[in-house]
Design a protein around this motif. Structure first.
Motif, PDB file in Angstrom:
ATOM      1  N   ARG A  81       0.830  -1.206   0.000  1.00  0.00           N
ATOM      2  CA  ARG A  81       0.000   0.000   0.000  1.00  0.00           C
ATOM      3  C   ARG A  81       0.865   1.257   0.000  1.00  0.00           C
ATOM      4  NH1 ARG A  81       0.283  -2.473   4.803  1.00  0.00           N
ATOM      5  NH2 ARG A  81       0.711  -1.282   6.702  1.00  0.00           N
ATOM      6  N   LEU A  82       0.283   2.341  -0.479  1.00  0.00           N
ATOM      7  CA  LEU A  82       0.989   3.624  -0.538  1.00  0.00           C
ATOM      8  C   LEU A  82       1.192   4.223   0.840  1.00  0.00           C
ATOM      9  CD1 LEU A  82      -0.736   5.317  -3.610  1.00  0.00           C
ATOM     10  CD2 LEU A  82       1.473   4.158  -3.536  1.00  0.00           C
ATOM     11  N   TRP A  83       0.138   4.201   1.648  1.00  0.00           N
ATOM     12  CA  TRP A  83       0.183   4.767   2.995  1.00  0.00           C
ATOM     13  C   TRP A  83      -0.559   3.823   3.941  1.00  0.00           C
ATOM     14  CZ3 TRP A  83      -1.957   7.892  -1.034  1.00  0.00           C
ATOM     15  CH2 TRP A  83      -1.060   8.822  -1.582  1.00  0.00           C
ATOM     16  N   THR A  84      -0.554   4.179   5.195  1.00  0.00           N
ATOM     17  CA  THR A  84      -1.410   3.514   6.178  1.00  0.00           C
ATOM     18  C   THR A  84      -2.367   4.554   6.730  1.00  0.00           C
ATOM     19  OG1 THR A  84       0.270   1.887   6.798  1.00  0.00           O
ATOM     20  CG2 THR A  84      -1.506   2.299   8.387  1.00  0.00           C
ATOM     21  N   ILE A  85      -3.630   4.363   6.469  1.00  0.00           N
ATOM     22  CA  ILE A  85      -4.652   5.318   6.909  1.00  0.00           C
ATOM     23  C   ILE A  85      -5.324   4.761   8.154  1.00  0.00           C
ATOM     24  CG2 ILE A  85      -6.771   6.535   6.288  1.00  0.00           C
ATOM     25  CD1 ILE A  85      -5.947   6.322   3.370  1.00  0.00           C
ATOM     26  N   GLU A  86      -5.093   5.420   9.258  1.00  0.00           N
ATOM     27  CA  GLU A  86      -5.711   5.005  10.519  1.00  0.00           C
ATOM     28  C   GLU A  86      -7.122   5.594  10.608  1.00  0.00           C
ATOM     29  OE1 GLU A  86      -4.407   2.923  12.512  1.00  0.00           O
ATOM     30  OE2 GLU A  86      -2.300   2.884  11.847  1.00  0.00           O
ATOM     31  N   LEU A  87      -8.044   4.749  11.003  1.00  0.00           N
ATOM     32  CA  LEU A  87      -9.426   5.205  11.156  1.00  0.00           C
ATOM     33  C   LEU A  87      -9.597   5.793  12.554  1.00  0.00           C
ATOM     34  CD1 LEU A  87     -11.188   2.252   9.344  1.00  0.00           C
ATOM     35  CD2 LEU A  87     -10.871   4.582   8.492  1.00  0.00           C
ATOM     36  N   ALA A  88      -8.987   6.963  12.732  1.00  0.00           N
ATOM     37  CA  ALA A  88      -8.913   7.566  14.063  1.00  0.00           C
ATOM     38  C   ALA A  88      -9.855   8.750  14.247  1.00  0.00           C
ATOM     39  CB  ALA A  88      -7.473   8.017  14.334  1.00  0.00           C
ATOM     40  N   GLY A  89     -10.661   9.052  13.247  1.00  0.00           N
ATOM     41  CA  GLY A  89     -11.550  10.194  13.377  1.00  0.00           C
ATOM     42  C   GLY A  89     -12.614  10.182  12.304  1.00  0.00           C
ATOM     43  N   PRO A  90     -13.561  11.102  12.377  1.00  0.00           N
ATOM     44  CA  PRO A  90     -14.677  11.114  11.428  1.00  0.00           C
ATOM     45  C   PRO A  90     -14.247  11.376   9.987  1.00  0.00           C
ATOM     46  CG  PRO A  90     -14.721  13.063  12.844  1.00  0.00           C
ATOM     47  CD  PRO A  90     -13.711  12.135  13.420  1.00  0.00           C
ATOM     48  N   LEU A  91     -13.162  12.131   9.770  1.00  0.00           N
ATOM     49  CA  LEU A  91     -12.728  12.396   8.404  1.00  0.00           C
ATOM     50  C   LEU A  91     -12.301  11.111   7.705  1.00  0.00           C
ATOM     51  CD1 LEU A  91     -12.053  14.308   6.107  1.00  0.00           C
ATOM     52  CD2 LEU A  91      -9.807  14.695   7.148  1.00  0.00           C
ATOM     53  N   ALA A  92     -11.495  10.293   8.390  1.00  0.00           N
ATOM     54  CA  ALA A  92     -11.036   9.042   7.791  1.00  0.00           C
ATOM     55  C   ALA A  92     -12.209   8.104   7.522  1.00  0.00           C
ATOM     56  CB  ALA A  92     -10.009   8.368   8.704  1.00  0.00           C
ATOM     57  N   TRP A  93     -13.132   8.008   8.486  1.00  0.00           N
ATOM     58  CA  TRP A  93     -14.298   7.152   8.285  1.00  0.00           C
ATOM     59  C   TRP A  93     -15.170   7.678   7.147  1.00  0.00           C
ATOM     60  CZ3 TRP A  93     -15.037   2.419   9.854  1.00  0.00           C
ATOM     61  CH2 TRP A  93     -14.391   1.953  11.006  1.00  0.00           C
ATOM     62  N   GLY A  94     -15.303   9.007   7.055  1.00  0.00           N
ATOM     63  CA  GLY A  94     -16.083   9.592   5.978  1.00  0.00           C
ATOM     64  C   GLY A  94     -15.474   9.315   4.613  1.00  0.00           C
ATOM     65  N   LEU A  95     -14.139   9.427   4.508  1.00  0.00           N
ATOM     66  CA  LEU A  95     -13.477   9.126   3.237  1.00  0.00           C
ATOM     67  C   LEU A  95     -13.650   7.663   2.862  1.00  0.00           C
ATOM     68  CD1 LEU A  95     -10.142  11.134   3.689  1.00  0.00           C
ATOM     69  CD2 LEU A  95     -12.031  11.668   2.129  1.00  0.00           C
ATOM     70  N   LEU A  96     -13.556   6.774   3.855  1.00  0.00           N
ATOM     71  CA  LEU A  96     -13.744   5.348   3.574  1.00  0.00           C
ATOM     72  C   LEU A  96     -15.167   5.075   3.110  1.00  0.00           C
ATOM     73  CD1 LEU A  96     -12.861   2.421   3.531  1.00  0.00           C
ATOM     74  CD2 LEU A  96     -13.260   2.311   6.007  1.00  0.00           C
ATOM     75  N   PHE A  97     -16.127   5.687   3.757  1.00  0.00           N
ATOM     76  CA  PHE A  97     -17.524   5.476   3.376  1.00  0.00           C
ATOM     77  C   PHE A  97     -17.789   5.953   1.948  1.00  0.00           C
ATOM     78  CE2 PHE A  97     -21.763   7.447   2.989  1.00  0.00           C
ATOM     79  CZ  PHE A  97     -22.535   6.295   3.026  1.00  0.00           C
ATOM     80  N   ILE A  98     -17.353   7.180   1.632  1.00  0.00           N
ATOM     81  CA  ILE A  98     -17.585   7.705   0.282  1.00  0.00           C
ATOM     82  C   ILE A  98     -16.829   6.876  -0.746  1.00  0.00           C
ATOM     83  CG2 ILE A  98     -17.216   9.688  -1.240  1.00  0.00           C
ATOM     84  CD1 ILE A  98     -19.514  10.039   0.724  1.00  0.00           C
ATOM     85  N   GLY A  99     -15.599   6.459  -0.402  1.00  0.00           N
ATOM     86  CA  GLY A  99     -14.820   5.644  -1.326  1.00  0.00           C
ATOM     87  C   GLY A  99     -15.485   4.312  -1.619  1.00  0.00           C
ATOM     88  N   GLN A 100     -15.967   3.635  -0.583  1.00  0.00           N
ATOM     89  CA  GLN A 100     -16.591   2.343  -0.842  1.00  0.00           C
ATOM     90  C   GLN A 100     -17.918   2.515  -1.576  1.00  0.00           C
ATOM     91  OE1 GLN A 100     -19.382   0.528   0.529  1.00  0.00           O
ATOM     92  NE2 GLN A 100     -20.169   2.395   1.502  1.00  0.00           N
ATOM     93  N   GLU A 101     -18.627   3.624  -1.338  1.00  0.00           N
ATOM     94  CA  GLU A 101     -19.857   3.870  -2.092  1.00  0.00           C
ATOM     95  C   GLU A 101     -19.549   4.041  -3.580  1.00  0.00           C
ATOM     96  OE1 GLU A 101     -23.336   4.379  -1.666  1.00  0.00           O
ATOM     97  OE2 GLU A 101     -22.992   3.207   0.141  1.00  0.00           O
ATOM     98  N   PHE A 102     -18.469   4.762  -3.874  1.00  0.00           N
ATOM     99  CA  PHE A 102     -18.079   4.977  -5.268  1.00  0.00           C
ATOM    100  C   PHE A 102     -17.715   3.652  -5.940  1.00  0.00           C
ATOM    101  CE2 PHE A 102     -14.621   5.666  -8.340  1.00  0.00           C
ATOM    102  CZ  PHE A 102     -15.285   6.449  -9.280  1.00  0.00           C
ATOM    103  N   PHE A 103     -16.886   2.855  -5.276  1.00  0.00           N
ATOM    104  CA  PHE A 103     -16.471   1.595  -5.888  1.00  0.00           C
ATOM    105  C   PHE A 103     -17.582   0.555  -5.856  1.00  0.00           C
ATOM    106  CE2 PHE A 103     -12.276   3.460  -4.877  1.00  0.00           C
ATOM    107  CZ  PHE A 103     -11.782   3.483  -6.177  1.00  0.00           C
TER     108      PHE A 103
END
Length: 284
Positions: A81-103
């Motif tokens: 992987r390019l980076w390690t994204i920790e799910l430590a706050g609402p921004l990270a969870w929000g990006l994951l949610f929108i990303g999985q919705e897109f894919f």
């Protein structure tokens, strides 16, 4: 729903909770059938109910075999992987949610437009009546087709495979109630969320309604990419496949499109034609 997409490694401590959740969903679907039969005195296809339940049991057996095209790829991509994204706050969870919705939108659109994926997904569209129990009829060959590979970009960016597939699983759980055609419209929420009103159009086999409303929790990507269709008052919904499947045999339901795909590929004149059969659109 597309449970073939969700296969995160699960702690044994979670298994009783997941079994309880599955039992709850089936119980709610059963109550729908009982209410329709005994309270509203309306027709309810209990043989289709049994076929959907048998399909769900076959899927659990297939899952127990541990065969998956996607799991080794997801593990390899996660290791690189390019980076390690920790799910430590609402921004990270929000990006994951929108990303999985897109894919998820991309996967679901491909599941209708690519025969290799449609062979499994057609099982979900095979009921000729839309009910909550139809939500659990998902087919049991999905892990062999690599459907979870659509979410590889999220793992490559740095989200863990367990987190990605866990959010996808939550997406699929949300979709259970979308299979209740008796639910009313939800006003302004219809602009943003995928709702029963949008999803019953997705399950329609009318020519006016084919290949639309692919969203999971959200409907915004359908609106952005031109695949949103609203229900028309002049078109009565007809559920099921464009060539209706009237079998209640769970083996036939799970394999009917694979058999057609294999037959057409065998008859195709050459490897290029076979590739077009496998990866072209259904009926193409």
């Amino acid at each position: 729903m597309h449970a073939e997409l969700a296969s995160p490694a699960l702690s044994p401590d979670l298994m009783p909770w997941l079994a309880g959740l599955a039992g709850l969903l089936i119980g709610v679907a059963t109550l729908e059938g009982l209410a329709k039969t005994f309270i509203y005195k309306a027709a309810y296809d209990w043989r289709a109910y049994a076929a959907s339940l048998a399909d769900a049991l076959l899927r659990r057996i297939a899952d127990g075999l541990g065969l998956s095209l996607a799991v080794p790829v997801l593990a390899w991509v996660h290791a690189h992987r390019l980076w390690t994204i920790e799910l430590a706050g609402p921004l990270a969870w929000g990006l994951l949610f929108i990303g999985q919705e897109f894919f998820y939108y991309g996967y679901h659109r491909a599941a209708h437009r690519v025969r290799w994926f449609w062979a499994t997904h057609s099982v979900h569209h095979s009921p000729n009546e839309l009910t909550l129990m139809a939500a659990v009829r998902l087919g049991w060959t999905g892990k062999l087709t690599g459907t979870a590979l659509f979410f590889v970009p999220l793992v490559w960016l740095g989200f863990s495979p367990v987190a990605v597939l866990g959010v996808v699983a939550a997406n699929l759980l949300y979709q259970f109630w979308l299979h209740a055609p008796w639910m009313p419209r939800l006003g302004p929420l219809e602009w943003v969320l995928n709702t029963p009103a949008h999803h019953r159009i997705h399950h329609a086999s009318n020519p006016e309604y084919l290949d639309c409303n692919y969203g999971g929790v959200l409907i915004v990507f359908d609106r952005l990419f031109g695949t949103f269709t609203a229900e028309r008052p002049d078109v009565r919904i007809k559920y099921g496949l464009t060539e209706p499947l009237h079998s209640y045999n769970p083996l036939r339901i799970g394999l009917h499109e694979w058999l057609r795909l294999g037959r057409d590929a065998w008859k195709a004149p050459g490897w290029a034609a076979r590739a077009r059969v496998l990866f072209g659109p259904p009926g193409g």
